[in-house]
Design an enzyme around this catalytic site. Structure first.
Site, PDB file in Angstrom:
ATOM      1  CD  GLU A 115       0.833   0.653   6.601  1.00 21.73           C
ATOM      2  OE1 GLU A 115       1.407   1.059   5.577  1.00 21.73           O
ATOM      3  OE2 GLU A 115       0.930  -0.530   6.998  1.00 21.73           O
ATOM      4  CG  HIS A 116      -3.521   0.074   5.784  1.00 19.75           C
ATOM      5  ND1 HIS A 116      -2.346  -0.665   5.850  1.00 19.75           N
ATOM      6  CD2 HIS A 116      -3.398   0.887   4.701  1.00 19.75           C
ATOM      7  CE1 HIS A 116      -1.553  -0.310   4.865  1.00 19.75           C
ATOM      8  NE2 HIS A 116      -2.166   0.632   4.149  1.00 19.75           N
TER       9      HIS A 116
END
Length: 440
Positions: free
Chosen positions: A332-333
């Site tokens: 996601e990050h």
């Protein structure tokens, strides 16, 4: 506090075999479907009354109406801490700068003389934006959902957030204040699967929507899966995650702080460091202990998140292997803290968002980078994008041909129709030319 996975030595496996070696949270949306199914059916048949009753069961507060009064929204803004207001206004300003540039424009292609195809982009008519309200308060999620919808030109925007026992059954006042700053006056005190069902089916107070976006817990994700088709969805958001690709040039103080920043979201949050440096790994482990001890949410979130199977320090032979690992993980990050961070970031294929170098931590993206923080989780970044203006737009093709342009291609259409054993398709063209294929 955090486990290790050592992938040094042998060559890395390919594809799914590599993904299977990497840490990942257990997040069984399929199992949650049977829990949310009766909730969604109840809302479908009983509307607002069902939303209120399920809210009382799960959120511990009974409300009279799911629609938040306009005066409550205005009052929340009036009482908002000036420093928080200034920070939210700056977050909104930066998000608008980025998302305004994402709007697509109508484009016409002349295929042949007299034959054109135009693609126009039309916003969905009405959206339901979900803002979580469990362990933390997320006014930033109001910004990240509302701004791209507004910049896309969506006319009907409704926000739902769980009723809070401490605030007389209203959503958290900071969430209401964020709505006020963005000019959103349609807000509902509804959370979980019942909020998604409210948006999908509509109630006496809330008209149904075309699209539901925004992060939530496993029951929100399950309701999205169950109702997908009746509504469009952005994604089935799972536990938040950070992966950091770092080499010996990275500062372990920064690395540890960034891992902790994601771990404080939830005990299922994933914090993963991928490095070729044994020294950085050891220094980061050592740095985690005092930083965790000095912060909040230690025993209920951070420690179980860091110790869980979803978090680990992954040791690799070199940065090239590290790149393969983070691409397989599809975070996601993704932070890149290496000597050549910008060049390496350009080579990443799979990530929700990439944060380059020591001065672009994930926390910046959560609030004030201008980027969107509603991002694909659970490895979905290998096929899905984060929330953007495009999430709220539909491309519609407009086909415009003259008689001559149609005549020129009729023989090809008839040939393909007959090859697919669909003669009536060809007949639809022949009928326009006296049942004869025009001569070329």
């Amino acid at each position: 506090m955090i486990s290790r996975i050592d992938l040094r030595g042998n060559a890395l496996p390919e594809g799914g075999a590599l993904r299977d070696l990497l840490p990942r949270a257990e997040f069984d949306v399929e199992a949650a479907l049977e829990t949310v199914r009766p909730i969604c059916e109840d809302v479908r048949h009983r509307g607002s009354a069902a939303v209120i009753e399920w809210g009382e069961k799960f959120d511990g507060v009974r409300i009279d109406s799911i629609r938040v009064p306009a005066e409550a929204i205005a009052e929340a803004l009036e009482r908002l801490d000036p420093a928080v207001r200034a920070a939210l206004e700056e977050s909104i300003r930066r998000a608008r700068l980025v998302h305004r540039e994402q709007r697509r424009t109508t484009h016409t292609t002349q295929v042949v003389p007299g034959g054109t195809v135009t693609e126009k982009w039309v916003p969905v008519e009405r959206v339901g934006l979900y803002v979580p309200g469990g362990r933390s308060v997320y006014p930033s999620s109001v910004v990240m959902n509302v701004v791209p919808a507004q910049e896309a030109g969506v006319e009907g925007i409704a926000v739902a957030s769980p009723p809070q026992k401490d605030f007389d059954g209203l959503p958290h006042p900071t969430i209401l204040a964020a709505c006020a700053l963005l000019g959103v006056d349609e807000v509902y005190a509804a959370g979980g699967a019942q909020a998604v069902a409210m948006f999908a089916y509509g109630t006496a107070e809330c008209l149904p929507v075309n699209l539901v976006t925004g992060p939530g817990n496993i029951y929100v994700a399950a309701a999205k899966r169950l109702l997908k088709g009746r509504i469009g969805i952005d994604a089935e958001a799972g536990p938040t995650e950070i992966a950091i690709l770092a080499d010996s040039t990275a500062d372990p103080v920064h690395v540890a702080a960034d891992l902790i920043s994601q771990a404080e979201h939830d005990p299922m949050a994933a914090a993963v460091l991928v490095t070729d440096s044994e020294e950085l790994a050891a220094a980061t482990e050592a740095e985690l202990k005092p930083q965790v001890a000095a912060t909040k949410h230690i025993t209920d979130r951070i420690e179980p998140a860091l110790a869980g199977r979803q978090s680990a320090i992954v040791l690799v032979n070199d940065v090239e292997d590290g790149l393969k690992v983070v691409d397989a993980y599809a975070a996601e990050h993704l932070e890149i803290q290496t000597a050549d961070a910008a060049a390496l970031a350009d080579r990443v294929r799979n990530a929700g968002a990439i944060f380059v170098g020591p001065w672009a931590p994930v926390s910046l993206g959560d609030y004030c980078a201008g980027s969107n923080h509603v991002l694909p989780t659970g490895g979905c970044a290998c096929h899905s994008s984060g929330l953007s203006v495009q999430s709220f737009l539909r491309g519609i093709h407009i086909v415009d041909y003259t008689r001559d342009a149609l005549a020129e291609v009729t023989h090809h259409v008839v040939t393909l129709a007959e090859a697919e054993d669909l003669p009536a398709h060809g007949a639809a063209l022949k009928a326009r030319f006296g049942w004869k294929v025009p001569q070329q």
